[in-house]
Design a protein around this motif. Structure first.
Motif, PDB file in Angstrom:
ATOM      1  N   MET A  31       0.812  -1.224   0.000  1.00  0.00           N
ATOM      2  CA  MET A  31       0.000   0.000   0.000  1.00  0.00           C
ATOM      3  C   MET A  31       0.844   1.273   0.000  1.00  0.00           C
ATOM      4  SD  MET A  31      -3.290  -0.787   2.359  1.00  0.00           S
ATOM      5  CE  MET A  31      -4.261   0.647   1.935  1.00  0.00           C
ATOM      6  N   ARG A  32       2.006   1.250   0.685  1.00  0.00           N
ATOM      7  CA  ARG A  32       2.818   2.472   0.721  1.00  0.00           C
ATOM      8  C   ARG A  32       3.358   2.796  -0.673  1.00  0.00           C
ATOM      9  NH1 ARG A  32       4.713   4.509   5.150  1.00  0.00           N
ATOM     10  NH2 ARG A  32       5.131   2.499   6.102  1.00  0.00           N
ATOM     11  N   THR A  33       3.871   1.752  -1.314  1.00  0.00           N
ATOM     12  CA  THR A  33       4.428   1.975  -2.652  1.00  0.00           C
ATOM     13  C   THR A  33       3.321   2.465  -3.591  1.00  0.00           C
ATOM     14  OG1 THR A  33       5.987   0.199  -2.175  1.00  0.00           O
ATOM     15  CG2 THR A  33       5.812   0.892  -4.470  1.00  0.00           C
ATOM     16  N   ALA A  34       2.136   1.855  -3.455  1.00  0.00           N
ATOM     17  CA  ALA A  34       1.010   2.271  -4.309  1.00  0.00           C
ATOM     18  C   ALA A  34       0.664   3.743  -4.057  1.00  0.00           C
ATOM     19  CB  ALA A  34      -0.196   1.392  -4.011  1.00  0.00           C
ATOM     20  N   ALA A  35       0.633   4.133  -2.794  1.00  0.00           N
ATOM     21  CA  ALA A  35       0.288   5.523  -2.451  1.00  0.00           C
ATOM     22  C   ALA A  35       1.334   6.489  -3.026  1.00  0.00           C
ATOM     23  CB  ALA A  35       0.195   5.667  -0.932  1.00  0.00           C
ATOM     24  N   PHE A  36       2.609   6.118  -2.913  1.00  0.00           N
ATOM     25  CA  PHE A  36       3.681   6.964  -3.459  1.00  0.00           C
ATOM     26  C   PHE A  36       3.561   7.066  -4.988  1.00  0.00           C
ATOM     27  CE2 PHE A  36       7.166   8.556  -0.759  1.00  0.00           C
ATOM     28  CZ  PHE A  36       6.657   8.221   0.479  1.00  0.00           C
ATOM     29  N   ILE A  37       3.243   5.936  -5.629  1.00  0.00           N
ATOM     30  CA  ILE A  37       3.131   5.953  -7.096  1.00  0.00           C
ATOM     31  C   ILE A  37       2.031   6.935  -7.525  1.00  0.00           C
ATOM     32  CG2 ILE A  37       2.380   4.568  -9.092  1.00  0.00           C
ATOM     33  CD1 ILE A  37       3.918   2.194  -7.895  1.00  0.00           C
ATOM     34  N   ILE A  38       0.893   6.873  -6.871  1.00  0.00           N
ATOM     35  CA  ILE A  38      -0.213   7.783  -7.244  1.00  0.00           C
ATOM     36  C   ILE A  38       0.235   9.235  -7.052  1.00  0.00           C
ATOM     37  CG2 ILE A  38      -2.556   8.535  -6.646  1.00  0.00           C
ATOM     38  CD1 ILE A  38      -3.038   5.591  -5.678  1.00  0.00           C
ATOM     39  N   ALA A  39       0.877   9.498  -5.915  1.00  0.00           N
ATOM     40  CA  ALA A  39       1.305  10.872  -5.601  1.00  0.00           C
ATOM     41  C   ALA A  39       2.331  11.371  -6.615  1.00  0.00           C
ATOM     42  CB  ALA A  39       1.891  10.912  -4.187  1.00  0.00           C
ATOM     43  N   ILE A  40       3.297  10.526  -6.939  1.00  0.00           N
ATOM     44  CA  ILE A  40       4.369  10.945  -7.850  1.00  0.00           C
ATOM     45  C   ILE A  40       3.820  11.113  -9.273  1.00  0.00           C
ATOM     46  CG2 ILE A  40       6.598  10.277  -8.866  1.00  0.00           C
ATOM     47  CD1 ILE A  40       7.144   8.757  -6.194  1.00  0.00           C
ATOM     48  N   GLU A  41       2.938  10.207  -9.674  1.00  0.00           N
ATOM     49  CA  GLU A  41       2.392  10.300 -11.044  1.00  0.00           C
ATOM     50  C   GLU A  41       1.622  11.613 -11.248  1.00  0.00           C
ATOM     51  OE1 GLU A  41       1.980   5.641 -12.507  1.00  0.00           O
ATOM     52  OE2 GLU A  41       0.264   6.579 -11.523  1.00  0.00           O
ATOM     53  N   ARG A  42       0.931  12.051 -10.206  1.00  0.00           N
ATOM     54  CA  ARG A  42       0.177  13.315 -10.349  1.00  0.00           C
ATOM     55  C   ARG A  42       1.135  14.487 -10.570  1.00  0.00           C
ATOM     56  NH1 ARG A  42      -3.202  16.465  -5.847  1.00  0.00           N
ATOM     57  NH2 ARG A  42      -3.881  18.187  -7.166  1.00  0.00           N
ATOM     58  N   LEU A  43       2.244  14.475  -9.812  1.00  0.00           N
ATOM     59  CA  LEU A  43       3.241  15.550  -9.962  1.00  0.00           C
ATOM     60  C   LEU A  43       3.940  15.457 -11.313  1.00  0.00           C
ATOM     61  CD1 LEU A  43       4.339  15.458  -6.309  1.00  0.00           C
ATOM     62  CD2 LEU A  43       4.059  17.607  -7.547  1.00  0.00           C
ATOM     63  N   GLU A  44       4.207  14.220 -11.729  1.00  0.00           N
ATOM     64  CA  GLU A  44       4.878  14.029 -13.016  1.00  0.00           C
ATOM     65  C   GLU A  44       4.026  14.626 -14.147  1.00  0.00           C
ATOM     66  OE1 GLU A  44       5.299   9.926 -14.297  1.00  0.00           O
ATOM     67  OE2 GLU A  44       7.124  10.397 -15.386  1.00  0.00           O
ATOM     68  N   GLU A  45       2.731  14.343 -14.076  1.00  0.00           N
ATOM     69  CA  GLU A  45       1.823  14.848 -15.110  1.00  0.00           C
ATOM     70  C   GLU A  45       1.845  16.392 -15.136  1.00  0.00           C
ATOM     71  OE1 GLU A  45      -2.239  13.697 -14.448  1.00  0.00           O
ATOM     72  OE2 GLU A  45      -2.871  14.416 -16.405  1.00  0.00           O
TER      73      GLU A  45
END
Ligand code: NAD
Length: 415
Positions: free
Chosen positions: A392-406
């Motif tokens: 779950m932590r990795t998943a949460a980080f992925i969502i957060a980072i992808e939003r910033l990347e976009e």
């Protein structure tokens, strides 16, 4: 903590093969302020204090994050906590970036009058490096609604009269009478409870009669325990800065709160439980463990002893990376901090919106909106964890980072 947050970030960034230029931006903080300022003590002497404010990233909106008064506050702690705020606000889908700060001090050594003068002088030293559309502090460890009221009053007093009321949203977590929002006091703990409820729904677990233990009986720990108890779960042990207490038959959260308020913030001596050795706390037999105090509390030493099936991270960074590996291997679920305690910043966002729009929302409305947002975030994390086959932590980080990347891809890099 800095090492932990960087490892968590790098792990998720590697999995999604984050654009290397965006990675360079997110690895560093935007701005770091260290201020030394003098304050007159009650005995007439002058003491010099050191305050910090680190602004990690503001691609999604103004910097947002708490102020902590604790001897462990330093530049690295502020950096780590500011980074976690960026991931937290991004994950929650808020129009905010991440920041954190505080003062290196032990607040138990100062009178209320001294704390007021320290807070006001710190606010003055930060000057226009904070602001309602720039960087919005909130309460954290050893700061509260009163602290925010002092910051607000000091900040507004430095503005010209026609500017003052425009600055009501320079801080969140204020007392209701000073522009605060209904429900902000319980927002973090309620959010912790909600994530546990969503987890239980997912796993088809009935929370009634489940035993839980809480480290930290402050704002977050108390409210999380309050709502879990209302759901029928049983609080069996509590640890705070002064020691640990245990009662197999259950500790009443309301009676303990009453006692703590009358006992200078300490749980020790509470008649409804026995004192226990703090070293044994995390190894207690229970179903749910809620760390709601400081960072790096669950370590390689105590992780193998943990009996809880679920760890709900009320605190920021309570589990170190190596301890997490041990726990995941042992099948313990962890609701990560940037999801679990995000009710606080979501509640702050609601306060900020009300101040900005001249609105006042009722408690029911605030809690309903909070639940909707947290359910959405929880669902996204569970879905991402499944689709990427990660925790779950990795998943949460992925969502957060992808939003910033976009955001960075769409905007490009100036000039
Ligand atoms: P608080 O000051 O209200 O309470 C802190 C509690 O932790 C107290 O009971 C204190 O005695 C205990 N504590 C301190 N040092 C300890 C130690 N070494 N061992 C055991 N217990 C200890 O703080 P809070 O606002 O409840 O914040 C708790 C945690 O939650 C922090 O990690 C904070 O960053 C995080 N958090 C807070 C909010 C918020 O809205 N207040 C939001 C998100 C995350």
């Amino acid at each position: 903590m800095l090492d932990n947050v960087m490892r968590q970030f790098n792990n998720a960034a590697d999995i999604i093969e984050l654009n290397k230029n965006i990675r360079k931006i997110l690895e560093v903080t935007n701005n770091e302020f260290i201020v030394h300022f003098p304050v007159r003590m009650d005995n007439g002497e002058v003491e010099i204090f050191t305050g910090y404010r680190v602004q990690h990233n503001n691609a999604l909106g103004p910097y947002k994050g708490g102020l902590r008064y604790h001897p462990t506050v330093d530049i690295d702690a502020a950096r780590a906590l500011a980074m976690w705020m960026t991931w937290k606000t991004s994950l929650a889908g808020l129009p905010y970036g991440g920041a954190k700060g505080g003062i290196q001090l032990d607040p138990t050594k100062y009178s209320q009058d001294e704390l007021q003068r320290i807070t006001r002088r710190f606010t003055y030293a930060l000057g226009d490096n904070i602001g309602p559309e720039l960087d919005i502090p909130a309460p954290d460890v050893n700061t509260n609604a009163q602290t925010m009221a002092w910051i607000l009053d000091t900040y507004m007093s430095t503005k010209s009269p026609n500017e003052r009321s425009k600055n009501l949203h320079v801080v969140t977590g204020k007392p209701i009478g000073a522009g605060g929002s209904e429900g902000r006091d319980r927002a973090t703990g309620y959010g912790v409870f909600l994530t546990i409820k969503f987890w239980a729904e997912n796993k088809k677990v009935d929370l009634k009669n489940k035993r839980f233990i809480v480290q930290g009986f402050g704002n977050v720990g108390y409210w999380a325990a309050h709502f879990l108890e209302k759901e029928g779960a049983i609080l069996t042990a509590v640890q705070d800065a002064y020691g640990s207490i245990y009662n197999e038959d259950g500790i009443s959260t309301e009676k303990l709160l009453e006692y703590v308020q009358a006992n200078k913030g300490s749980i020790l001596g509470f008649s409804g439980a026995n004192t226990m050795d703090s070293a044994d706390f995390f190894g207690l037999d229970c179903d749910i463990c809620i760390p709601a105090a400081l960072g790096n509390q669950i370590t390689v030493e105590n992780a193998p002893k943990i009996k809880a099936r679920l760890i709900a991270e009320g605190a920021n960074g309570p589990t170190d990376v190596k301890a997490e590996e041990i726990l995941l291997k042992r099948g313990v679920d962890i609701i990560p901090d940037i999801l679990c305690n995000s009710g606080g910043v979501i509640g702050s966002y609601f306060e900020w919106l009300q101040n900005r729009n001249g609105e006042i929302w009722h408690l029911d409305e605030v809690l309903e909106k909070l639940e909707k947002k947290m359910r959405e975030s929880f669902g996204k994390v569970v879905h991402k964890a499944k689709s990427k086959k990660v925790d779950m932590r990795t998943a949460a980080f992925i969502i957060a980072i992808e939003r910033l990347e976009e955001t960075y891809v769409q905007r490009g890099i100036f000039p």
